[in-house]
Each structure stands twice: as C-alpha cells, then as structure tokens.
Design a protein around this motif. Structure first.
Motif, mmCIF file in Angstrom:
data_model
loop_
_atom_site.group_PDB
_atom_site.id
_atom_site.type_symbol
_atom_site.label_atom_id
_atom_site.label_comp_id
_atom_site.label_asym_id
_atom_site.label_seq_id
_atom_site.Cartn_x
_atom_site.Cartn_y
_atom_site.Cartn_z
ATOM 1 N N ASN A 20 5.049 -1.899 -1.780
ATOM 2 C CA ASN A 20 3.802 -2.035 -2.535
ATOM 3 C C ASN A 20 3.008 -3.200 -1.955
ATOM 4 O OD1 ASN A 20 4.651 -0.028 -4.349
ATOM 5 N ND2 ASN A 20 3.803 -1.128 -6.096
ATOM 6 N N THR A 21 1.697 -3.132 -2.018
ATOM 7 C CA THR A 21 0.870 -4.253 -1.551
ATOM 8 C C THR A 21 1.236 -5.516 -2.323
ATOM 9 O OG1 THR A 21 -0.964 -2.773 -1.023
ATOM 10 C CG2 THR A 21 -1.481 -5.119 -1.277
ATOM 11 N N PHE A 41 -2.182 -0.222 -6.435
ATOM 12 C CA PHE A 41 -2.036 1.226 -6.371
ATOM 13 C C PHE A 41 -1.408 1.663 -5.051
ATOM 14 C CE2 PHE A 41 -3.078 5.667 -6.305
ATOM 15 C CZ PHE A 41 -3.144 6.043 -7.636
ATOM 16 N N ARG A 42 -1.566 0.857 -4.019
ATOM 17 C CA ARG A 42 -0.982 1.225 -2.723
ATOM 18 C C ARG A 42 0.528 1.054 -2.782
ATOM 19 N NH1 ARG A 42 -2.790 1.799 2.567
ATOM 20 N NH2 ARG A 42 -1.176 1.505 4.148
ATOM 21 N N SER A 43 1.236 2.172 -2.849
ATOM 22 C CA SER A 43 2.696 2.177 -2.916
ATOM 23 C C SER A 43 3.197 3.329 -2.062
ATOM 24 C CB SER A 43 3.167 2.337 -4.366
ATOM 25 O OG SER A 43 4.567 2.550 -4.420
ATOM 26 N N VAL A 44 3.858 3.002 -0.958
ATOM 27 C CA VAL A 44 4.361 4.050 -0.064
ATOM 28 C C VAL A 44 5.428 4.871 -0.774
ATOM 29 C CG1 VAL A 44 5.525 4.518 2.123
ATOM 30 C CG2 VAL A 44 3.826 2.674 1.968
ATOM 31 N N GLY A 45 6.318 4.204 -1.484
ATOM 32 C CA GLY A 45 7.343 4.926 -2.231
ATOM 33 C C GLY A 45 6.743 5.820 -3.302
ATOM 34 N N GLY A 46 5.687 5.326 -3.964
ATOM 35 C CA GLY A 46 5.024 6.130 -4.987
ATOM 36 C C GLY A 46 4.366 7.369 -4.401
ATOM 37 N N LEU A 47 3.763 7.232 -3.209
ATOM 38 C CA LEU A 47 3.121 8.377 -2.559
ATOM 39 C C LEU A 47 4.154 9.424 -2.155
ATOM 40 C CD1 LEU A 47 0.541 9.669 -1.467
ATOM 41 C CD2 LEU A 47 0.897 8.398 0.667
ATOM 42 N N ILE A 48 5.311 8.980 -1.662
ATOM 43 C CA ILE A 48 6.369 9.925 -1.283
ATOM 44 C C ILE A 48 6.873 10.676 -2.508
ATOM 45 C CG2 ILE A 48 8.747 10.085 -0.430
ATOM 46 C CD1 ILE A 48 8.076 7.739 1.445
#
Length: 686
Positions: free
Chosen positions: A242-243, A250-257
């Motif tokens: 997360n940033t 809102f920028r969360s790589v894990g959340g996007l996956i």
C-alpha cells in the motif's frame, strides 16, 4: 485463538440457529398458508412453486437479488478485504460484485423475449444446443450452486462456532435444515418473502453498527476520530504494497489482485447460478431490467457501507483493550475465517454486539441458502427428472419431486461443508478459487443468449478447455511462486488470480474461436424447443389459445431474428403459454430495455469500476480527513438509498395485494364470529 471470540455460550448459538430459525420457519409457513387461501397463487402447482407464476414485481425482485447476493461473504469477506487492504477494500468489493448483476439484466431480457416459459438455464441451453450441451451446463450449474452453498453455510457456521463455541458440524447441518422447511412449503415465492424479511433485519443491523461507530460510541464516535485511529494503525501495522503502508491509501497492489479474483468469482456466481436465472424468470417481462438495475444499485451499498464500518473499524480498534485479541492484531487464520467484522462488533457492544452480528449473519446465510435450495431443486426437477426420466408428468408430481430435491441438496450440502471444514478449508479460500473451478462457463452461458452466432461445439467445448487451462495455470503458479501445492499456496490471492483469469478468459476466447471454426448450430426438433414451456397447470380457453397463436405468428413475421432462437411453438405450447399468462416480451419493450441496460452498464462500468477507483489508485492519493469524512458519509447515504429500494418500494408496489389479503382475513374473521353468535343466540330465540 478462536477462544478470544467466544463471548457467548454454546446455548446462544443453538438458540439463534434453532430458535430464531424455527420461529422464522413458522412465520414463513403462515405466510404461505395466507397466500394459498387468499390469492390466486397455489404452491401445489409447479409453475407457482418453481417460478412464482412469473408475476413478481420489480421491488420484490430487487430485494430478492440483494438478499441472494448478500452472502456471509458479502459481510465477512468485504470486511476482511477492508481490514487487509484499507479504504480500497469496500469499493473494490462493491464494484466487482455489482457489475455482474447489472449485466444480467441483458440476459433477463433475452429470457423473457426468447424463452418465456423456461424454468432453468440448462433448459434454454437444451432448446438451442442439444443434450451434450445441456448436460455440460447442468453440471456447471449444480457445481456452482454447491460452491455457493459452501460459501454461505461454511462461512456462517465457522463464525457461529467462533462466537459461541457451538459445534461447527451441528451448525453446518442445522442451518440448511431450518431453511429447507419453509422452502419446501412455500416454493420460490416464499424465498422472495423471506428475502424481503431478512433484508429488513439486515439493514436495521447495518445501520445500528454504522451509527454506533460513527456517531454514538465512546470508542470512535465520528468519522474524524476513525480517521485518526486509522493513521495510528497504519504506523503500527503498515500494509504491504500500500502507498506508505497506509489504510487510507487507495493504491493497494494486494487489494487490486484480490479485486480481480472477486471479479471472476462474481461473474461465475451470478451468471452460472440458477438462483439469478430463476429471479429473471419469475419477474414480469416489462420490469425485469428495472429490477436488476435497482437490485445492483441497492446491493452496492451493503459491502461499501458495512465494510467501511466493520472492516476499517477492526483496524482502528485493534489497540483498544476491549478488542477481542488485544494487544495483538488478528492472526492470519482469524482473518481467513472472516472474523474482522465479529471483532469490531464485540469491541463496540461486547456480548450484545456478538448477538446482533450473529442475527445479521444468520439472516444473510439463511436468505441466500433458501435461494440456492429452490434453484437446485428446479435443476433436479426439470433438467433431470422431467427431461430424462418422466417427460410427461403432472404438475403435482413435479412439486413432490421438488420437495425431495430440496431435502437431498440440504443433506449433500451439509456433508460437503463438513468435509471442507475437516480439511481446513475456509470461506475466503472457497471464494478466492471459485472462478478457477467453474469460471470457464460463466461467459459462454451468457453468450448463448446474447450472441446469436454461438455454435454448439463452442457452447460444449469452451468451458472444459477453459477449466483445464485455469487448473494448469493455478497449480503451476502456486508451485513456482510458493514451492508447493497445498491449501495455503493454492488459496494465495496472487496464485489464484492466475488460474481465475486463465479460466475466465479462455472461456470467452474459445467461445469465439470455436464458433468461427465450427459454426454449425444444433437444430433441435420442435418437441425439444417445447422443453422451455414447462407443464400446464390448467387448460386455457380456446379463444385465448387462438388469439395467442395469431399473436405469435405476427411476431414471427415481424421479427425474423426470433426464429433463430426458439422454434415455432406447437399448439400444445401455445395453449400452455396462454393458460398460464406467459407471453414473450414485446419486441419494442425488449429493445427499449436493452438500451436502458446498456446505458446503465456503461455508466456504472466507466464510473464505478474504471474512473473513480483507478484515478485514486493511479494518483497514490492518501485520504485527508475531510475527504475521508465525505467518503464515510457517501457510504452511509448509499445504505439509505438501498433501504428505500429494498424495504420501502416493495411495500408501496404491493399495497393492493396486501390489502386484498387483509380483506380476506377480515371477512373470514367476521364469518367465524358471526357463525358462533348464531349458534349461541338461536336456542334463546327459539
């Protein structure tokens, strides 16, 4: 660590499951009796039992969609999503789950236009592509219903066990058993009424938790205080990828996956779930699109609002002494089991919070399970018994078969959930990998109705090729990234997303490729096309039959495309459609509905799925306090919009029917007391 959450005795668990479940079952049985006595609908006829006589109004359909799509996962996993990935969790969960409902409105139009007498999804496939395709989609339909049922019953039972110490296997068997009682008695219409009742209770509980956290609780009490606590949590428990490690980014790589996993699972569990086809079948033709648009808008508010409160609240309250695992955060096993929302409930209200959450969860689980029970019973009744065993059977016999099918599915589902629990499978694991297992058939089944050129070879082969590709990608990714293939590695969101996207994407690609390579479409005889007509409950008048035949002829002459989808109806089929007030959707209304559905989907997709989330993701913006306060307020407003759609609107549109029932009850009461008075007065007068 589950002992940290056991704030209630086992008797409380049994009391909620058996006591509240039993009371609710009696309530539903009473409503079914009132319906049979005071309305023209009888649950002793197959059309009413399995399709609610195709007469349900849009408000109740919307409430049914919201209730069916509000699983234990909607409440538990959305909160887990927020707890693990921050503010992106509630929006991603809501957006990736709503799009499929809105898109299904297009399928609803095609059902009403081209298969007005259908009972199930495989029946429609049979009428277009023959027996092998029928068996293929019957398998995928049953598999989807089994996995969805597991998400519901397994997740609910594990949380009930964690909060009360109730034996998890007892909960697994009792929950579907209680639901099966009123579904057997009342059929599909009873599930709509149950959906509405459950939804009312669900919104009451959600609003209670929302007001507590953001307005009245001494632990938080305002969005501003929640913001400050999330800042502290971000420093103590930073989120990887997360940033700034922040819960407020809102920028969360894990959340996007994880959103990608949910996107595939959502398509699968809507487009392949007979429960949604059944709601489209049960709706009135002219309002089916409206019902799905309203249902999608209403459902969005539940994970968005609930997870914002309970998931972010869990992270904010971790450092409070009243938090169940204080001073430690939740363990990975507790997170996987969906215990973030229960942790918040216990911190806010103690035992009262646990009871309220259990009731909320019980309503969500039983409501969705009722939809799955009637869906599977329809598949077994019409696609197994009527298609392959006794094609010519009476309506009353089909109702009896439906009863046995409901009981059979309840038992098999409970046994399946027991096996999953015994080997350590959690709700989150099932939801994460669901798309790998059955996602390859999600788009092909929609294309059968939405894309006219779809060939029979493509309809049959695309799902199986996609399944094999998804399985290979899933296992290879798990092996390469994690070094082993087991429950933990296959349930990893990054490993699972490879299998999900491969299965889902290959189903779509192979449907196109195989259609162009093998363009021939199976041409079933007229008799098979009549499989989507059902079975007559009563004979129609000759005049109605003649008028309907002329009407059908005119429509075939005006709309030549329709001939490609459904064979010209036989006299028997026309008589059946006439006697049961079933008619294809008017082509003009269909075109208008399609335009509305496409516009609604385009606005939602580009606004709620692309523009807002990816703008916030791409800018790496960390929420300020005013922005976060506005975010919380919007989530609250959306919940109230959902209340209007699902609680108030169905009552308004059904006021006349409710008045008729109350009038009938009043007349019976007057007649009863009048009869007693005559018996008492008569001897004196003599």
């Amino acid at each position: 660590m589950a002992k940290d959450f056991q704030v209630l005795p086992p008797s409380a668990g049994y009391g909620i499951v058996i006591g509240i479940g039993g009371i609710f079952a009696l309530f539903m049985l009473s409503l079914t009796w009132l319906q049979n006595r005071y309305t023209r609908f009888s649950t002793h006829q197959a059309e009413e039992f399995n399709t609610a006589s195709r007469s349900v109004k849009p408000g109740l359909i919307s409430a049914g969609i919201v209730s069916s799509w509000t699983w234990s996962a909607t409440l538990l996993t959305s909160s887990t999503f927020a707890y693990e990935y921050g503010v992106c969790g509630p929006m991603w969960y809501a957006a990736t789950g709503t799009l499929q409902i809105l898109l299904f409105g297009l399928i609803a139009i095609k059902i009403k236009l081209n298969a007005p007498g259908a009972h199930t999804m495989p029946e429609i496939v049979l009428s277009r592509h023959g027996t092998i395709a029928h068996l293929t989609y019957l398998y995928y339909g049953l598999a989807t219903n089994m996995l969805v049922g597991a998400c519901l019953v397994l997740g609910g039972s594990q949380v009930v066990s964690a909060l009360t110490g109730m034996n998890v296997y007892a909960a697994i068997f009792l929950i579907p058993a209680v639901v099966a009682v009123y579904v057997i008695a009342g059929g599909l219409r009873s599930t709509f009424i149950a959906d509405y009742t459950h939804t009312v209770i669900l919104f009451v509980a959600i609003l209670v938790f929302g007001f507590l956290l953001n307005a009245t609780s001494d632990l938080v009490g305002s969005p501003g205080k929640l913001y400050d606590l999330l800042l502290e949590a971000s420093e103590k428990m930073p989120i990887a990828r997360n940033t700034g490690g922040s819960y407020l980014a809102f920028r969360s790589v894990g959340g996007l996956i994880f959103a990608c996993d949910l996107f595939v699972a959502g398509f699968t569990t809507v487009w392949l779930d007979q429960a949604y086809w059944q709601r489209a079948i049960a709706s009135k033709p002219e309002t089916s699109v409206k019902a799905y648009i309203l249902g999608g808008i209403a459902w969005y508010g539940i994970p968005f609002g609930f997870a914002t409160v309970m998931g972010l609240g869990c992270a904010a309250l971790t450092s409070d002494p009243r938090f169940p695992t204080y001073p430690n955060p939740l363990s990975s096993a507790q997170v996987e089991a969906g215990l973030s929302a229960p942790a918040t409930a216990i911190a806010l209200l103690g035992k009262g919070g646990a009871v309220l959450l259990l009731i909320l969860l019980f309503m969500a689980v039983t409501s969705s399970t009722s939809a799955e029970l009637i869906a599977v019973s329809s598949l077994l009744t019409f696609d197994v018994y009527k298609t392959y065993y006794r094609p010519n059977t009476s309506s009353e016999a089909l109702v009896k078969v439906s009863h046995w099918a409901i009981a059979l599915y309840a038992i098999i589902l409970a046994a399946f959930c027991c096996i999953l629990n015994a080997v350590g499978i959690s709700l989150t694991w099932v939801l994460t990998v669901l798309g790998v297992i059955v996602g390859g058939a999600a788009l092909p089944v929609g294309m059968i109705l939405l894309w006219e050129p779809m060939s029979t070879v493509a309809a049959i082969a695309a799902p199986w090729i996609a399944f094999i590709c998804g399985l290979i990608c899933w296992f290879v990714t798990a092996w390469k990234r994690s070094g082993a293939i087991n429950v933990a590695t296959t349930g990893d969101t990054t490993n699972a997303v490879a299998g999900n996207l491969a299965s889902f994407g290959m189903g779509f690609v192979m449907a196109f490729v195989l259609t162009f390579l093998f363009p021939k479409k199976h041409s079933p005889p007229v008799a098979i096309a009549a499989a989507v007509s059902g079975v007559p409950d009563s004979a129609g008048s000759e005049q109605e039959s003649t008028a309907r035949q002329e009407n059908e002829k005119d429509k075939r002459d005006v709309s030549p495309n329709t001939r490609e989808v459904v064979q010209p109806p036989s006299n028997e089929l026309v008589d059946y459609l006439s006697s049961n007030n079933i008619e294809p959707m008017d082509p003009i209304l269909a075109r208008k509905g399609e335009r509305i559905a496409w516009v609604a989907n385009a606005i939602f997709f580009f606004g709620a799925v692309v523009l807002v989330p990816f703008t916030l993701f791409g800018t790496s913006y960390i929420y300020s306090k005013p922005f976060f306060t506005g975010w919380v307020v919007v989530s609250f407003i959306w919940i109230w919009i959902s209340v209007v759609i699902c609680v108030i609107f169905p009552v308004v549109e059904s006021a006349e029917a409710l008045g008729n029932i109350l009038g009938g009850v009043w007349m019976d009461v007057k007649a009863l007391f009048g009869h007693r008075k005559e018996r008492v007065v008569s001897p004196v007068a003599a």
